[in-house]
Each structure stands twice: as structure tokens, then as C-alpha cells.
Design an enzyme around this catalytic site. Structure first.
Site, PDB file in Angstrom:
ATOM      1  N   HIS A  41     -24.634 -38.612 -14.999  1.00  8.29           N
ATOM      2  CA  HIS A  41     -25.946 -37.790 -14.821  1.00  8.29           C
ATOM      3  C   HIS A  41     -26.077 -36.573 -15.925  1.00  8.29           C
ATOM      4  O   HIS A  41     -27.194 -36.510 -16.221  1.00  8.29           O
ATOM      5  CB  HIS A  41     -25.608 -37.016 -13.480  1.00  8.29           C
ATOM      6  CG  HIS A  41     -25.524 -37.977 -12.252  1.00  8.29           C
ATOM      7  ND1 HIS A  41     -24.256 -37.625 -11.650  1.00  8.29           N
ATOM      8  CD2 HIS A  41     -26.122 -38.684 -11.685  1.00  8.29           C
ATOM      9  CE1 HIS A  41     -24.335 -38.728 -10.378  1.00  8.29           C
ATOM     10  NE2 HIS A  41     -25.525 -39.042 -10.506  1.00  8.29           N
ATOM     11  N   LYS A 153     -26.969 -48.029 -15.865  1.00  6.99           N
ATOM     12  CA  LYS A 153     -25.962 -48.410 -14.926  1.00  6.99           C
ATOM     13  C   LYS A 153     -26.397 -49.110 -13.651  1.00  6.99           C
ATOM     14  O   LYS A 153     -25.988 -50.059 -13.252  1.00  6.99           O
ATOM     15  CB  LYS A 153     -25.162 -47.073 -14.574  1.00  6.99           C
ATOM     16  CG  LYS A 153     -24.494 -47.015 -13.141  1.00  6.99           C
ATOM     17  CD  LYS A 153     -23.307 -47.716 -13.040  1.00  6.99           C
ATOM     18  CE  LYS A 153     -22.345 -47.707 -11.858  1.00  6.99           C
ATOM     19  NZ  LYS A 153     -23.116 -47.787 -10.902  1.00  6.99           N
ATOM     20  N   VAL A 180     -22.689 -44.124 -19.106  1.00 10.97           N
ATOM     21  CA  VAL A 180     -21.320 -43.524 -19.346  1.00 10.97           C
ATOM     22  C   VAL A 180     -20.096 -43.982 -18.704  1.00 10.97           C
ATOM     23  O   VAL A 180     -20.297 -44.175 -17.360  1.00 10.97           O
ATOM     24  CB  VAL A 180     -21.477 -42.058 -19.169  1.00 10.97           C
ATOM     25  CG1 VAL A 180     -20.362 -41.126 -19.569  1.00 10.97           C
ATOM     26  CG2 VAL A 180     -22.740 -41.653 -20.143  1.00 10.97           C
ATOM     27  N   SER A 189     -19.244 -43.170 -11.310  1.00 15.11           N
ATOM     28  CA  SER A 189     -20.296 -43.524 -10.204  1.00 15.11           C
ATOM     29  C   SER A 189     -19.658 -42.520  -9.127  1.00 15.11           C
ATOM     30  O   SER A 189     -18.476 -42.264  -9.186  1.00 15.11           O
ATOM     31  CB  SER A 189     -20.098 -44.846  -9.952  1.00 15.11           C
ATOM     32  OG  SER A 189     -20.481 -44.695  -8.316  1.00 15.11           O
ATOM     33  N   SER A 190     -20.660 -41.789  -8.296  1.00 15.14           N
ATOM     34  CA  SER A 190     -20.239 -41.069  -7.621  1.00 15.14           C
ATOM     35  C   SER A 190     -19.330 -41.663  -6.354  1.00 15.14           C
ATOM     36  O   SER A 190     -18.505 -41.002  -5.867  1.00 15.14           O
ATOM     37  CB  SER A 190     -21.502 -40.467  -6.712  1.00 15.14           C
ATOM     38  OG  SER A 190     -22.170 -39.977  -7.751  1.00 15.14           O
TER      39      SER A 190
HETATM   40  P1  AMP Z   1     -27.291 -41.571  -8.341  1.00 12.53           P
HETATM   41  O1  AMP Z   1     -26.986 -40.317  -7.985  1.00 12.53           O
HETATM   42  O2  AMP Z   1     -26.167 -42.723  -8.219  1.00 12.53           O
HETATM   43  O3  AMP Z   1     -28.667 -42.152  -7.581  1.00 12.53           O
HETATM   44  O4  AMP Z   1     -27.593 -41.616 -10.101  1.00 12.53           O
HETATM   45  C1  AMP Z   1     -28.722 -40.973 -10.298  1.00 12.53           C
HETATM   46  C2  AMP Z   1     -29.122 -41.564 -11.935  1.00 12.53           C
HETATM   47  O5  AMP Z   1     -27.929 -41.504 -12.740  1.00 12.53           O
HETATM   48  C3  AMP Z   1     -29.560 -42.967 -11.650  1.00 12.53           C
HETATM   49  O6  AMP Z   1     -30.609 -43.112 -12.568  1.00 12.53           O
HETATM   50  C4  AMP Z   1     -28.312 -43.784 -12.204  1.00 12.53           C
HETATM   51  O7  AMP Z   1     -28.584 -44.913 -12.933  1.00 12.53           O
HETATM   52  C5  AMP Z   1     -27.749 -42.632 -13.290  1.00 12.53           C
HETATM   53  N1  AMP Z   1     -26.270 -43.183 -13.208  1.00 12.53           N
HETATM   54  C6  AMP Z   1     -25.435 -43.145 -12.331  1.00 12.53           C
HETATM   55  N2  AMP Z   1     -24.202 -43.492 -13.085  1.00 12.53           N
HETATM   56  C7  AMP Z   1     -24.249 -43.593 -14.507  1.00 12.53           C
HETATM   57  C8  AMP Z   1     -23.464 -43.641 -15.619  1.00 12.53           C
HETATM   58  N3  AMP Z   1     -22.161 -43.917 -15.309  1.00 12.53           N
HETATM   59  N4  AMP Z   1     -24.196 -43.538 -16.710  1.00 12.53           N
HETATM   60  C9  AMP Z   1     -25.418 -43.124 -16.959  1.00 12.53           C
HETATM   61  N5  AMP Z   1     -26.238 -43.125 -15.986  1.00 12.53           N
HETATM   62  C10 AMP Z   1     -25.591 -43.239 -14.732  1.00 12.53           C
END
Ligand code: AMP
Length: 283
Positions: A41, A153, A180, A189-190
Site C-alpha cells: 500500500h 497484485k 511489492v 497482502s493483509s
Molecule cells: P487492499 O487493501 O487489499 O484492498 O489493497 C489496496 C490496494 O493495494 C489495491 O490496489 C491492491 O492491489 C494494492 N496492493 C495490495 N497488495 C499489494 C502489494 N503486495 N504490492 C502492491 N500493491 C498492493
């Protein structure tokens, strides 16, 4: 640590904030997230602040993109820690609406996602992209930034959003930024927080499988039915259940029969009760 970003939960106030910045000639960048922030993020936030004078991040765990038996209830929520992380970067405002602000009583309008949402995540998670498209379009109304930043991702999600923005004439630039990874290759990933220590070790299997796909394709054309059994075998060694491994055209996300550089390998797999996804564009 820098100053804490301004925390806004009201959609109208958020919109006024963005419009105000734009009227004073500032370009505004937007990073939508579900919180529980990690370096993936933060890389989106950094990218936004390179491009824009003002940066807004949103934190909202969107109930409409979770299926009835998915992890909405246990999805990690840690707003104070997230705000601390964002304070170390140049984020000016955080939009953290309540579920009631986004979906008040009587809410009933949803976005029908584009055709590219049909397969893969769309098939495994019915209704997921309808919820994603709906919340992203709503967020774009409340945070009418100049540009927004998404992660590679979630490859299919980024494609769904690009198609929606094009099809519905939404005045928003979409930027998709590299994944990343941990030092061993696991994509941040969360949901990695759900993994036991033993599952965390095995989770590297997704990245190993993507690397094997890269080696097997070797920058040449190759039949996908020659490659897929080896990829299944490799991934099956690490994970408890393979949901899909697919080699697809990046535009249509339809599976290809002849694999070429530029195709994308998409993976979804389960380790215990945790579902992980990853992807790689073959070079
Ligand atoms: P989320 O909080 O999982 O909905 O992710 C929010 C944003 O962060 C989305 O656009 C995801 O694709 C991006 N994101 C999640 N994991 C990664 C990562 N490892 N590297 C880059 N962007 C990410």
C-alpha cells in the site's frame, strides 16, 4: 514521524476537500485500500505523492465485495496503526467512511461489472467484482481526484476498474503499480496475517510457481497444455488447494493456447483457511 493526515469520514466533506485542493491548482492522487496497511500500500502512496501535490488514501473494508462465507468479519482492522504508517509518508487526508455512510438504509444500486470480471476471481467469488466496481465508483464520486493508484497484485481487479472507468466515462486516471514482495517472493497482502508459521513457509509456493512459468516459457512461444501440468504439480507441492492456475491474454483475460511473452499467469490457492492470489506477466 510526520503530521497525522486529516481524518475524514463524511463523503461531502471529503469531496469539498478534494475540490478545494484542485481549485487552488493542486493535482490530487487517490489510493483506495481496505486498511491493515503494508509496504505494498505504501508504495502506491509514494507513487501518488511523486505524481501529485496532494494525496488521499481511503480505508474502508467494503462488505459488498465479500461473499457470505468469506472473511469480512475477521478481516484485520487497525485504523490507529494505519494512520501512524501514513504519517510517515506525505498523505494529506484519509477517508475512512462508516458502512452506514457508504450503504445507508435503503441502498440498492450496484454496478454490473465488465465482461473481464467473469472468469477467475469472478467465478470463484460470485458477486465480488460487483461489490468492487460499486465501491470504487462510489469512492471516485466522494474522492474526485485526478488520478488513482492500484496494485498489479490484484491484476484482474485493476483490469475491471480500467474497463469500468473507460465504459462509464469516469474522469479518473488509473495507474497500476508493481507488486511489492517479501524477500522470499511472497506478495505482501493483509491476508498473510492469517497464515500460521508453517503455512507462511509454504506460501512461497505461489511465487515459485510463477517463476517456474517464467522459466518454462523462456521468452519463447509454447503450448499452454505443455506448461500447465507442471505448474499444477509445483503449486500442489506447497498449497492445500489450487483454485486456478491460468495463462491468459492481458487484455481479455481469456486463457491462451499458445503462451507468449506478455501473457499473464494468474494463480489462486488456499493454505488452510487462507486464500491467496498472485500473478506474473511473462517477459
Ligand atoms: P487492499 O487493501 O487489499 O484492498 O489493497 C489496496 C490496494 O493495494 C489495491 O490496489 C491492491 O492491489 C494494492 N496492493 C495490495 N497488495 C499489494 C502489494 N503486495 N504490492 C502492491 N500493491 C498492493
Amino acid at each position: 514521524m510526520g503530521e497525522r493526515p486529516q481524518l475524514i469520514s463524511d463523503g461531502h466533506e471529503m469531496r469539498r476537500w478534494v475540490r478545494g485542493a484542485q481549485q487552488s491548482g493542486q493535482r490530487v492522487g487517490f489510493v483506495p485500500t481496505m486498511g491493515c496497511l503494508h509496504a505494498g500500500h505504501l508504495s502506491l502512496v509514494r507513487r501518488a505523492s511523486e505524481d501529485c501535490q496532494r494525496v488521499v488514501a481511503s480505508i474502508f473494508v467494503n462488505p459488498t465485495q465479500f461473499g457470505p462465507h468469506e472473511d469480512f468479519g475477521r478481516y484485520p482492522r487497525q485504523l490507529p496503526a494505519d494512520l501512524d504508517m501514513l504519517s510517515s509518508l506525505s498523505v494529506d487526508a484519509v477517508f475512512a467512511p462508516s458502512v452506514d455512510e457508504m450503504y445507508p438504509a435503503g441502498y440498492s444500486t450496484y454496478v454490473e461489472p465488465p465482461a473481464i470480471a467473469r472468469r477467475w476471481e469472478g467465478e470463484c467469488r460470485p458477486g465480488h467484482f460487483r461489490g468492487v466496481a460499486t465501491v470504487v465508483l462510489k469512492l471516485f464520486q466522494m474522492v474526485p481526484a485526478d488520478a488513482s493508484y492500484f496494485g498489479h497484485k490484484d491484476f484482474q481487479q485493476a483490469r475491471v476498474i480500467e474497463c469500468m472507468v473507460r465504459d462509464l466515462n469516469v474522469p479518473m486516471e488509473i495507474h497500476v503499480e508493481p507488486t511489492v514482495r517479501e524477500p522470499d517472493g511472497l506478495a505482501l497482502s493483509s491476508r498473510n496475517a492469517y497464515l500460521s508459521e508453517e503455512e507462511r513457509h509454504r506460501a512461497v509456493g505461489l511465487w515459485r510457481t510463477l517463476q517456474l512459468a517464467q522459466q518454462l516459457s523462456h521468452g519463447r512461444t509454447k503450448a499452454s497444455d505443455q506448461m500447465l501440468p507442471q505448474l499444477h504439480e509445483e503449486l500442489g507441492r506447497h498449497v492445500d488447494q489450487i483454485e486456478y492456475i491460468a495463462i491468459c491474454d492481458v487484455q481479455t483475460l481469456e486463457p491462451v493456447t499458445t503462451v507468449r511473452p506478455g501473457n499473464v499467469v494468474l494463480i489462486a490457492a488456499r493454505l488452510g483457511s487462507t486464500r491467496l492470489i498472485d500473478n506474473l506477466v511473462l517477459s
